[in-house]
Write a protein that holds these residues in place. Structure first.
Motif, PDB file in Angstrom:
ATOM      1  N   VAL A   1      -3.371   5.184   2.815  1.00 38.25           N
ATOM      2  CA  VAL A   1      -4.343   5.821   1.933  1.00 38.25           C
ATOM      3  C   VAL A   1      -4.707   4.966   0.722  1.00 38.25           C
ATOM      4  O   VAL A   1      -5.632   5.309  -0.015  1.00 38.25           O
ATOM      5  CB  VAL A   1      -3.819   7.192   1.451  1.00 38.25           C
ATOM      6  CG1 VAL A   1      -3.660   8.142   2.629  1.00 38.25           C
ATOM      7  CG2 VAL A   1      -2.499   7.063   0.692  1.00 38.25           C
ATOM      8  N   TRP A   2      -3.999   3.857   0.495  1.00 39.26           N
ATOM      9  CA  TRP A   2      -4.332   2.982  -0.631  1.00 39.26           C
ATOM     10  C   TRP A   2      -3.743   1.606  -0.378  1.00 39.26           C
ATOM     11  O   TRP A   2      -2.647   1.481   0.177  1.00 39.26           O
ATOM     12  CB  TRP A   2      -3.780   3.560  -1.933  1.00 39.26           C
ATOM     13  CG  TRP A   2      -4.165   2.769  -3.156  1.00 39.26           C
ATOM     14  CD1 TRP A   2      -5.359   2.786  -3.813  1.00 39.26           C
ATOM     15  CD2 TRP A   2      -3.339   1.827  -3.861  1.00 39.26           C
ATOM     16  NE1 TRP A   2      -5.330   1.922  -4.881  1.00 39.26           N
ATOM     17  CE2 TRP A   2      -4.106   1.317  -4.937  1.00 39.26           C
ATOM     18  CE3 TRP A   2      -2.033   1.365  -3.686  1.00 39.26           C
ATOM     19  CZ2 TRP A   2      -3.602   0.381  -5.835  1.00 39.26           C
ATOM     20  CZ3 TRP A   2      -1.528   0.429  -4.582  1.00 39.26           C
ATOM     21  CH2 TRP A   2      -2.306  -0.054  -5.638  1.00 39.26           C
TER      22      TRP A   2
ATOM     23  N   GLY B   1       0.802  -1.218   0.000  1.00 39.04           N
ATOM     24  CA  GLY B   1       0.000   0.000   0.000  1.00 39.04           C
ATOM     25  C   GLY B   1       0.832   1.263   0.000  1.00 39.04           C
ATOM     26  O   GLY B   1       2.058   1.238  -0.065  1.00 39.04           O
ATOM     27  N   ILE B   2       0.116   2.377   0.091  1.00 37.83           N
ATOM     28  CA  ILE B   2       0.723   3.714   0.147  1.00 37.83           C
ATOM     29  C   ILE B   2       0.303   4.355   1.452  1.00 37.83           C
ATOM     30  O   ILE B   2      -0.876   4.272   1.834  1.00 37.83           O
ATOM     31  CB  ILE B   2       0.264   4.579  -1.041  1.00 37.83           C
ATOM     32  CG1 ILE B   2       0.653   3.916  -2.370  1.00 37.83           C
ATOM     33  CG2 ILE B   2       0.859   5.990  -0.966  1.00 37.83           C
ATOM     34  CD1 ILE B   2       0.024   4.562  -3.590  1.00 37.83           C
ATOM     35  N   TRP B   3       1.238   4.983   2.139  1.00 39.29           N
ATOM     36  CA  TRP B   3       0.909   5.633   3.401  1.00 39.29           C
ATOM     37  C   TRP B   3       1.718   6.924   3.538  1.00 39.29           C
ATOM     38  O   TRP B   3       2.687   7.159   2.820  1.00 39.29           O
ATOM     39  CB  TRP B   3       1.162   4.711   4.586  1.00 39.29           C
ATOM     40  CG  TRP B   3       2.589   4.248   4.754  1.00 39.29           C
ATOM     41  CD1 TRP B   3       3.572   4.840   5.492  1.00 39.29           C
ATOM     42  CD2 TRP B   3       3.194   3.070   4.176  1.00 39.29           C
ATOM     43  NE1 TRP B   3       4.735   4.122   5.416  1.00 39.29           N
ATOM     44  CE2 TRP B   3       4.537   3.030   4.619  1.00 39.29           C
ATOM     45  CE3 TRP B   3       2.732   2.055   3.328  1.00 39.29           C
ATOM     46  CZ2 TRP B   3       5.400   2.022   4.235  1.00 39.29           C
ATOM     47  CZ3 TRP B   3       3.596   1.048   2.957  1.00 39.29           C
ATOM     48  CH2 TRP B   3       4.918   1.040   3.410  1.00 39.29           C
ATOM     49  N   TYR B   4       1.238   7.772   4.471  1.00 41.06           N
ATOM     50  CA  TYR B   4       1.967   9.011   4.765  1.00 41.06           C
ATOM     51  C   TYR B   4       3.244   8.675   5.526  1.00 41.06           C
ATOM     52  O   TYR B   4       3.220   7.929   6.506  1.00 41.06           O
ATOM     53  CB  TYR B   4       1.117   9.953   5.613  1.00 41.06           C
ATOM     54  CG  TYR B   4       0.089  10.744   4.844  1.00 41.06           C
ATOM     55  CD1 TYR B   4       0.435  11.918   4.189  1.00 41.06           C
ATOM     56  CD2 TYR B   4      -1.232  10.323   4.782  1.00 41.06           C
ATOM     57  CE1 TYR B   4      -0.509  12.659   3.490  1.00 41.06           C
ATOM     58  CE2 TYR B   4      -2.191  11.055   4.078  1.00 41.06           C
ATOM     59  CZ  TYR B   4      -1.817  12.211   3.439  1.00 41.06           C
ATOM     60  OH  TYR B   4      -2.753  12.939   2.749  1.00 41.06           O
ATOM     61  N   ASP B   5       4.356   9.220   5.056  1.00 46.08           N
ATOM     62  CA  ASP B   5       5.618   9.025   5.759  1.00 46.08           C
ATOM     63  C   ASP B   5       5.783  10.092   6.846  1.00 46.08           C
ATOM     64  O   ASP B   5       5.185  11.166   6.777  1.00 46.08           O
ATOM     65  CB  ASP B   5       6.777   9.111   4.765  1.00 46.08           C
ATOM     66  CG  ASP B   5       8.078   8.606   5.358  1.00 46.08           C
ATOM     67  OD1 ASP B   5       8.060   7.566   6.029  1.00 46.08           O
ATOM     68  OD2 ASP B   5       9.113   9.270   5.157  1.00 46.08           O
TER      69      ASP B   5
ATOM     70  N   ASN C   1     -10.030   3.580   0.214  1.00 39.13           N
ATOM     71  CA  ASN C   1     -10.808   4.235   1.282  1.00 39.13           C
ATOM     72  C   ASN C   1     -10.467   5.705   1.467  1.00 39.13           C
ATOM     73  O   ASN C   1     -11.049   6.359   2.331  1.00 39.13           O
ATOM     74  CB  ASN C   1     -10.608   3.497   2.608  1.00 39.13           C
ATOM     75  CG  ASN C   1      -9.208   3.689   3.167  1.00 39.13           C
ATOM     76  OD1 ASN C   1      -8.241   3.781   2.405  1.00 39.13           O
ATOM     77  ND2 ASN C   1      -9.086   3.745   4.470  1.00 39.13           N
ATOM     78  N   SER C   2      -9.519   6.244   0.682  1.00 42.56           N
ATOM     79  CA  SER C   2      -9.065   7.617   0.891  1.00 42.56           C
ATOM     80  C   SER C   2      -9.143   8.434  -0.389  1.00 42.56           C
ATOM     81  O   SER C   2      -8.917   7.920  -1.490  1.00 42.56           O
ATOM     82  CB  SER C   2      -7.631   7.629   1.423  1.00 42.56           C
ATOM     83  OG  SER C   2      -7.565   7.031   2.698  1.00 42.56           O
ATOM     84  N   PHE C   3      -9.447   9.706  -0.212  1.00 36.69           N
ATOM     85  CA  PHE C   3      -9.551  10.674  -1.300  1.00 36.69           C
ATOM     86  C   PHE C   3      -8.541  11.776  -1.029  1.00 36.69           C
ATOM     87  O   PHE C   3      -8.621  12.476  -0.021  1.00 36.69           O
ATOM     88  CB  PHE C   3     -10.990  11.209  -1.329  1.00 36.69           C
ATOM     89  CG  PHE C   3     -11.214  12.384  -2.235  1.00 36.69           C
ATOM     90  CD1 PHE C   3     -10.747  12.394  -3.538  1.00 36.69           C
ATOM     91  CD2 PHE C   3     -11.944  13.481  -1.791  1.00 36.69           C
ATOM     92  CE1 PHE C   3     -10.970  13.480  -4.365  1.00 36.69           C
ATOM     93  CE2 PHE C   3     -12.182  14.571  -2.608  1.00 36.69           C
ATOM     94  CZ  PHE C   3     -11.697  14.568  -3.900  1.00 36.69           C
TER      95      PHE C   3
END
Length: 827
Positions: free
Chosen positions: A79-80, A67-71, A155-157
């Motif tokens: 977020v994905w 997935g992708i997340w805030y670092d 689940n994130s925009f």
């Protein structure tokens, strides 16, 4: 030769390192020859987003997801997710480019777990994946984007991402919730754009609606409250071709914002607070009980101002009155009197046919039907259709009709439109008779109550002093709200917590000086700790104060039922003998002026923190003016009345001088000028006229004080006060020079200049020239640079007033700085 040989070795070593460390293409890419393992990740160039394998926070399993997340965010914010329904149960996973050119995820047995699964017509070594600065993961070749995560949201925009439907491409860009906070697999909730027949946002649970925004009218979704509608006015771009394409995107280039659909079906809007280094919740959808889809059943409306909240609309009664009275609203409301379809009137109930009952500021029902009728013909089209049960007209949408049941109606405060319910003509007559009966009943109850009061007078005299004080409190609150129908409905007097003086004295160590937090116009404020451990702030009326019981009761009436994260919360009060005390939630960071005007503490508020404080004050003031249950003009907005919580979030306080307006009242006049000179608008200080624009003037002064770190009374070049000095810098093209040197940074220069411009717009001399608070928020949060040019501020030169003048004009209450005085000079 030796040197040349060494140089060749260095080149070979650098080349080997380049491939082994993936430095040739940077840390944001995957190529055919450079896959990444479970222990490796991609980091976008701006350092905001990271891509790779993860295990959900607090998960009891060791399942691995891609997935992708805030670092660099303390709390994991994903977020994905790629393989949401096919996790890997160990750390053997690999992300790579397949021999067909797709991005794939495989496990330790080299079995395919997930793939972009697009038809690639180029060689596999010609494609690569890049994690963009926006958080978008792209599969691309030299000339084309083959696949991107933004076209497959979960689940994130995020900013730059589109949410909605695209008729040209056939895309449905929806959000889907996780199954739980520790399980990223596909959940039960979906947020999407529905076209039925007008675009609206919906949240579904297993394809069944649980919330809807109401239709889009070209500017806002007309079923949202003002506070959330404002987000779409100033924070988002909307593309609508009325042919099936309706796309929403953030109107910001800051990527530290996002919407998230949580596993319980709640849509959170969050932004990053740089001061607290935490996510701040800007909005929650749905936010109230009335937001739940069809909570009251057919032909009933939900209102937060009613108890119970559900009520059958005019012309309808509950089918099961017993259940209704018990708060069970699943029972349908049914028509009281049958319609007379063929004997139609023009729509007012003037003849024997059906008419329309007008309901104002409504979230219109679901299942709307579109009509091409104009505003004049819309009611005729409904009245001539026997199945039509209601109509509404909005200039941005046109004529709307409803047939059959009316579901999911809600009474709103500041937003919404007029809805016309079709009822039998006899309903208008019945209502008149019922009004007479109700009036007679009320008069009878009042007479009986008066007799009871007279009989109780003797025993009342024998009651303890604190009970008599409580009775006095309720009596005075009734008096203060009796002239305002809205206020009298909202204030539930018996819900007001009353504290015993002894408890408050003990909690503050008998109002010890070491517990004193500060001094206000009402009197000193002390920190206290209740027996159960809750920290409180206790405001105690000083006998030397110019304020008294009226200001105390006014504050209780105004804020006892207000709930907003940018307003201080009143916990209760105490009136015993000569003691008058108010109890608030404790604000550990004290007031804003304690930071702005203290050279040792100014640096604590960096520019981002100051901007967040500016925005928070605006949102609190917007709630008072437009979104709260009462329409309130504060009349004493200043830095010392802005309190800060532990995260430096601002909360407006001190409502002792506030004025509650009628719903249709925009301006008032008073002979009793109250407030603080330097923050008071000229029309109020000189003529006694006050309105929303009076608070906007005070807001503009606070803007300039926050930017500069100087009081309005501070003198600069040529003995100019802060407003005059800011105006001079603006005209010289040096507005950013107003900024406090401890926070100025060239990267914020554009934003600081804009804030100075907005501040000057707020302090213009004529009220009609000043923007309202919603416009101020729009100017603050939009990237639009074409803002109005401010006119010269109101430079009001004040002279000192002699003691003789003070005594002659003692009827006018104002205060100097933080201490209330009976005088003409401002505080």
């Amino acid at each position: 030769m030796v040197i040349r040989g060494c140089f060749l070795v260095l080149i070979l070593f650098a080349t080997f390192s380049c491939f082994s460390l993936k430095l040739c293409f940077g840390q944001d890419r995957i190529t055919f020859s450079t896959p990444i393992k479970d222990s490796e990740t991609l980091l976008c160039n701006n350092g905001i987003f990271r891509f790779g394998f993860f295990t959900p926070l607090n998960s009891t399993t060791r399942l691995r997801y891609v997935g992708i997340w805030y670092d660099k965010v303390q709390v994991q914010t994903v977020v994905w997710v790629a393989n949401k329904d096919t996790p890997i149960n160990d750390t053997s996973g690999v992300i790579s480019i397949s021999d067909k050119g797709n991005l794939v995820v495989t496990n330790g047995l080299n079995r395919l777990v997930w793939s972009t699964n697009v038809a690639v017509t180029v060689a596999p070594n010609a494609t690569w994946v890049q994690l963009m600065d926006t958080g978008n993961l792209r599969l691309q070749d030299n000339g084309e984007i083959l696949w991107e995560s933004f076209k497959h949201p979960y689940n994130s925009f995020l900013p730059v991402m589109n949410f909605g439907t695209n008729n040209r491409t056939g895309e449905n860009l929806n959000l889907t919730s996780w199954k739980s906070n520790t399980d990223p697999s596909t959940g039960n909730y979906t947020a999407c754009i529905s076209h039925s027949p007008f675009p609206q946002i919906m949240i579904l649970k297993s394809n069944v609606p649980i919330w809807r925004s109401g239709p889009w009218n070209g500017q806002i979704f007309i079923g949202l409250p003002d506070s959330i509608s404002l987000l779409f006015l100033d924070g988002f771009n909307v593309s609508n071709d009325n042919k099936g394409t309706f796309l929403i995107s953030y109107a910001t280039d800051s990527f530290m914002h996002h919407f998230n659909l949580d596993p319980d079906g709640n849509l959170y809007m969050r932004s990053w607070n740089t001061s607290t280094r935490a996510w701040m919740v800007d909005a929650i959808i749905p936010s109230t009980t009335c937001d739940a889809y069809n909570i009251c059943g057919p032909f009933a409306s939900c209102s937060l101002q009613e108890v119970p909240p559900c009520k059958c609309v005019r012309g309808y009664v509950p089918r099961n009155i017993t259940e209704w009275n018990r708060g069970i609203f699943t029972s349908e409301c049914v028509r009281r009197v049958p319609l007379k379809c063929n004997a139609s009137t023009g729509g007012g109930g003037g003849g024997k046919g059906d008419g329309f009952f007008k309901m104002q500021k409504m979230k219109v029902p679901a299942n709307v039907e579109k009509s091409i009728a104009n505003e004049k013909d819309c009611p005729k089209q409904c009245i001539n259709n026997c199945s039509c049960t209601a109509y509404a007209y909005d200039r941005g949408i046109g004529c709307m009709l409803w047939s059959g049941s009316l579901v999911d109606m809600q009474s709103l405060l500041g937003s919404g439109i007029d809805l016309y319910i079709r009822v039998s003509h006899s309903e208008f007559k019945t209502h008149g008779k019922r009004t007479v009966m109700i009036t007679a009943s009320v008069l009878g109850v009042v007479f009986i109550a008066a007799v009871c009061v007279l009989l109780a007078c003797r025993t009342f005299k024998k009651r303890p002093e604190k009970d008599r004080s409580a009775e006095l409190l309720f009596q005075r609150m009734e008096e203060l709200t009796s002239g305002n129908e809205s206020a009298s409905k909202q204030v539930k007097l018996k819900d007001l917590p009353l504290f015993e003086f002894e408890v408050l004295a003990t909690s503050t160590d008998n109002f010890s000086l070491r517990n004193k937090l500060g001094q206000g116009g009402f009197g000193p404020v002390y920190k206290g700790i209740l027996p159960e451990g809750q920290e409180i702030a206790v405001k105690r009326l000083s006998r030397a104060s110019g304020q008294g019981l009226e200001e105390l009761l006014n504050e209780v009436v105004v804020i006892s039922k207000l709930q907003h994260r940018n307003l201080v919360k009143l916990l209760g009060c105490c009136i015993e003998g000569e003691e008058r005390l108010l109890v608030y939630e404790y604000m550990p960071k004290k007031s804003l002026d304690a930071y702005l005007f203290d050279t040792l503490r100014q640096s604590i508020l960096d520019w981002k923190a100051r901007f967040n404080i500016i925005e928070g004050i605006c949102r609190g003031l917007l709630y008072l003016h437009r979104d709260s249950r009462l329409k309130i003009i504060h009349r004493d907005l200043k830095a010392s009345n802005i309190l800060l919580d532990e995260n430096l979030n601002p909360k407006i306080s001190d409502f002792g001088l506030a004025r509650v307006f009628q719903v249709n009242e925009d301006e008032a006049n008073t002979r009793r000028v109250v407030g603080t000179y330097g923050y008071m608008s000229p029309e109020y200080a000189m003529e006694g006229f006050f309105s929303e624009k009076s608070d906007v003037f005070s807001l503009g002064v606070i803007f300039l004080e926050i930017i500069s770190g100087k009081k309005n009374s501070h003198k600069e070049d040529n003995n100019l006060n802060l407003l005059a000095y800011a105006w001079k810098l603006w005209n010289d093209g040096q507005a950013a020079s107003l900024a406090d040197p401890t926070v100025f940074d060239e990267c914020f220069e554009k934003e600081i200049t804009k804030c100075v411009q907005i501040g000057l717009l707020c302090v213009q001399e004529f009220a009609s020239d000043r923007p309202n608070v919603s416009t101020v928020i729009w100017m603050l949060t939009t990237e639009n640079t074409n803002l109005p040019v401010p006119k010269q501020p109101a430079f009001i030169v004040r002279r000192r007033v002699s003691e003789a003048e003070c005594s002659d004009q003692s009827s006018q209450k104002v205060s100097i700085n933080d201490v209330s005085l009976t005088a003409i000079t401002g505080r």
